[in-house]
Motif scaffolding. Structure first.
Motif, PDB file in Angstrom:
ATOM      1  N   ASP A 187       0.923  -1.123  -0.016  1.00  0.00           N
ATOM      2  CA  ASP A 187      -0.024   0.024  -0.022  1.00  0.00           C
ATOM      3  C   ASP A 187       0.825   1.400   0.056  1.00  0.00           C
ATOM      4  N   LEU A 188       0.395   2.257  -0.512  1.00  0.00           N
ATOM      5  CA  LEU A 188       1.193   3.505  -0.705  1.00  0.00           C
ATOM      6  C   LEU A 188       0.365   4.764  -0.185  1.00  0.00           C
ATOM      7  N   PRO A 189       0.884   5.854   0.329  1.00  0.00           N
ATOM      8  CA  PRO A 189       2.573   6.025   0.536  1.00  0.00           C
ATOM      9  C   PRO A 189       3.044   4.990   1.621  1.00  0.00           C
ATOM     10  N   ALA A 190       3.898   4.373   1.398  1.00  0.00           N
ATOM     11  CA  ALA A 190       4.490   3.483   2.529  1.00  0.00           C
ATOM     12  C   ALA A 190       5.450   3.863   3.290  1.00  0.00           C
ATOM     13  N   ARG A 191       5.393   3.594   4.599  1.00  0.00           N
ATOM     14  CA  ARG A 191       6.292   4.237   5.556  1.00  0.00           C
ATOM     15  C   ARG A 191       7.710   3.887   5.204  1.00  0.00           C
ATOM     16  N   GLU A 192       7.837   2.605   4.954  1.00  0.00           N
ATOM     17  CA  GLU A 192       9.179   2.073   4.630  1.00  0.00           C
ATOM     18  C   GLU A 192       9.892   2.875   3.222  1.00  0.00           C
ATOM     19  N   LEU A 193       9.087   3.387   2.514  1.00  0.00           N
ATOM     20  CA  LEU A 193       9.702   4.015   1.193  1.00  0.00           C
ATOM     21  C   LEU A 193      10.025   5.581   1.450  1.00  0.00           C
ATOM     22  N   GLU A 194       9.576   6.014   2.455  1.00  0.00           N
ATOM     23  CA  GLU A 194       9.978   7.435   3.225  1.00  0.00           C
ATOM     24  C   GLU A 194      11.299   7.993   2.734  1.00  0.00           C
ATOM     25  N   GLY A 195      11.617   8.871   2.346  1.00  0.00           N
ATOM     26  CA  GLY A 195      13.001   9.299   2.082  1.00  0.00           C
ATOM     27  C   GLY A 195      13.908   8.591   1.028  1.00  0.00           C
TER      28      GLY A 195
END
Ligand SMILES: Nc1ncnc2c1ncn2[C@@H]1O[C@H](COP(=O)(O)OP(=O)(O)O)[C@@H](O)[C@H]1O
Ligand SMILES: [Mg+2]
Length: 594
Positions: free
Chosen positions: A273-281
């Motif tokens: 699912d997006l926005p995904a916490r692990e993809l932040e930054g």
């Protein structure tokens, strides 16, 4: 209207603009507000009244202006570093509200080395700091500013500077995004003179402000206009309010009940699912020398604009398909994920949810040849179901598409493998009917990508090995991260790449000089790493290897020791690659002789 004046954070430090994206979240520029005058917008009056937002007492402003430059100079000298990281705390108002007609800019940073992208306007600050370094920086800024203004004059009305602000809400926030959205532009206009892309807004600025403080976790100025700092008053704000989610599932092929089989199938695809916490930054962590990232973003914007306006794609063709190709370890897979995440943030107002479906062609087509046809079908049944929900934006990523080519080449006549590749292509063609979908593909082997993909891709982007400047950013970013975690004292003082050329004059303090020399050495190592064609993937491993091999006996080696150890590790890598190449050569000769 109630006005809250917040405790002001930190003061001036001239700082060059970034030409590349920041290399770690810690390294992202930090906006420090000049003054925290902020009038929250009541939910009932959502339209911000721009004229009324400037509740600043003009007398106060003058007083502060007077004390600001003398205090700034004092702290500047106190620092004794000749690096203008001033630590005064009481005059930020000067920065934000100084006379707009003046030409000189100063950028402001807070003392935690998070460097500010907020520019203030004040001749007096400039004059009184009276340092050569500072002056030349200021003059440079002023020239750039002049350029900016003259180009502004030529701008069409349509050509206003757009500032993209990404606002991450706390998971528990319940306020309507539209309320936050309405509050951000007046907040930025009131507290900043200039905004530049790639800057985090220091929490001191808003964390105590009612509406924002309760709901917001992070405010990030993602992009500004065409890369130049933008006048906060003149800017057009695009505020993207989002929350991250944490939902990642491996897509089971579901072909049979056999557990072993199930497990093996799962690796072929996943849904996030997006926005995904692990993809932040992640987006900011990827560094390229050219404008790959902005180019991808503008392609997406154009393509979405066409879709929104229902342009007939039988007349104007586009496939919503992007191909990234280049050597392994250059960040292609990461870039796809990061872009999907960014899109979900950017399109949060159009879609209620986002999904990233990752299909690994390698596992799909090589391991499970016989079943892959069914698996493709199953996968796309899932994807189609997602896409039919028009409120959901779906990015389908097909990683390592070169496996498709080999699957096709492996067989002369129709077989399962070929059928499933064809099934995949047919499914993709069907997908492009939907405007809420984007397909991103990657390949490590440029020459052998299936022509079916090359033809279909709207954008074919080569992603090359990082250039010296990007390598410097990656390694300096690693050392700053180590400094942040207490393992590399002085790492936070490393210079930016574009400061290196101007850093020849000697610096008064020992620490400053040490960091300067370390920066120059690191730049040399970056050039060597470039000659050795090291990938981004490898570079991020270097600090750990360097520590294990050369610094293990020292708990907190200084930055110069780190840089030396990194240089040695890069050299070691070169030597072992040479040895492997030589051994391969020998093996080949032996084989040929037999
Ligand atoms: N240009 C780059 N800038 C920053 N980091 C990079 C870059 N290229 C690769 N990396 C690092 O290497 C790792 C592997 O990247 P990946 O996306 O798997 O590369 P690819 O798919 O091209 O093989 C990433 O996690 C990233 O940290
Ligand atoms: Mg990859």
């Amino acid at each position: 209207m109630p006005t809250r004046i917040l405790e002001a954070p930190a003061p001036p430090r001239p700082q060059k603009r970034r030409s590349l994206m920041a290399d770690s979240e810690e390294d992202i520029d930090m906006l420090t507000p000049a003054d925290m005058t902020f009038t929250p917008v009541a939910p009932s009056s959502l339209l911000p009244d721009e004229e009324d937002d400037h509740d600043v007492d003009e007398d106060d402003e003058e007083d502060n202006l007077f004390t600001a430059h003398s205090n700034a100079q004092e702290s500047y000298l106190d620092e004794n570093e000749n690096e203008p990281s001033v630590t005064a705390t009481s005059h930020r108002r000067v920065v934000a509200f100084a006379d707009e007609n003046q030409d000189d800019n100063v950028e402001y940073a807070d003392e935690n080395t998070h460097v500010g992208g907020a520019f203030g306007h004040s001749d007096e600050v400039d004059a009184d700091l009276g340092d050569d370094t500072l002056h030349s920086d200021l003059e440079l800024e002023a020239e750039e500013d002049d350029e900016l203004e003259s180009s502004d004059d030529e701008d069409d009305e349509d050509d206003v500077d757009v500032v993209h602000v990404e606002v991450r809400l706390r998971p528990e926030a319940t306020l309507l995004p539209s309320i936050i959205e309405a509050n951000i532009p007046p907040f930025l206009r009131n507290n900043y003179r200039w905004l530049s892309g790639g800057t985090l807004v220091a929490p001191e600025g808003w964390a105590d402000v009612g509406v924002l403080g309760r709901s917001v976790e992070q405010i990030y100025i993602a992009e500004c206009g065409d890369g130049h700092p933008v006048d906060a008053q003149e800017a057009t704000y695009h505020v993207h309010v989002y929350k991250t989610v944490d939902n990642y599932v491996e897509l089971s092929g579901g072909l049979d009940e056999d557990e072993e089989e199930q497990e093996a199938n799962t690796s072929a695809a996943s849904v996030r699912d997006l926005p995904a916490r692990e993809l932040e930054g992640l987006w900011d962590n990827l560094i390229y020398d050219d404008d790959i990232k902005p180019r991808l973003l503008t392609y997406i914007h154009s393509s979405m604009l066409f879709s929104e306006n229902e342009v007939d794609f039988n007349v104007i063709a586009w496939n919503r398909l992007v191909l990234l190709h280049g050597p392994p370890g250059t960040g292609k897979t990461s870039l796809c994920r990061a872009l999907a995440h960014k899109l979900a943030i950017r399109m949060g107002d159009k879609y209620t949810s986002g999904r990233l479906v990752e299909i690994n062609s390698h596992s799909l087509f090589s391991k499970w040849f016989s079943e892959s046809g069914k698996l493709v079908q199953k996968l796309f049944d899932n994807v189609t179901a997602m896409v039919e929900d028009e409120a959901c934006f779906v990015v389908v990523m097909i990683d390592e598409v070169e496996s498709l080519t080999s699957a096709r080449a492996a067989v002369g006549e129709p077989s399962d493998a070929l059928r499933s590749v064809n099934a995949l292509l047919t499914q993709l063609d069907k997908l492009k009917q939907h405007k809420n979908v984007l397909v991103m593909t990657t390949s490590n082997l440029a020459g052998s990508i299936d022509p079916a993909f090359v033809d279909r891709a709207d954008v074919k982007q080569y992603v090359g090995l990082p250039p010296a400047q990007a390598i410097y950013w990656i390694l300096a970013g690693c050392l700053r991260e180590l400094a942040r975690s207490g393992l590399c004292p002085g790492g936070e003082k490393l210079l930016e790449w574009d400061e290196l050329a101007r850093s020849t004059r000697s610096v008064a303090s020992k620490r400053g000089e040490r960091a300067r020399i370390a920066s120059l050495q690191l730049a040399n190592t970056a050039r060597q790493a470039k000659d050795q064609e090291l990938s981004g993937r490898f570079l991020r491993k270097v600090p750990l290897m360097a520590h294990a091999r050369y610094l293990a006996s020292n708990r907190t080696p200084r930055v110069d020791k780190w840089v030396e150890a990194i240089a040695r590790s890069v050299k070691d890598e070169g030597e072992s690659r040479d040895r492997i190449a030589a051994a391969e050569g020998t093996a080949r000769r032996v084989a040929a002789a037999k």
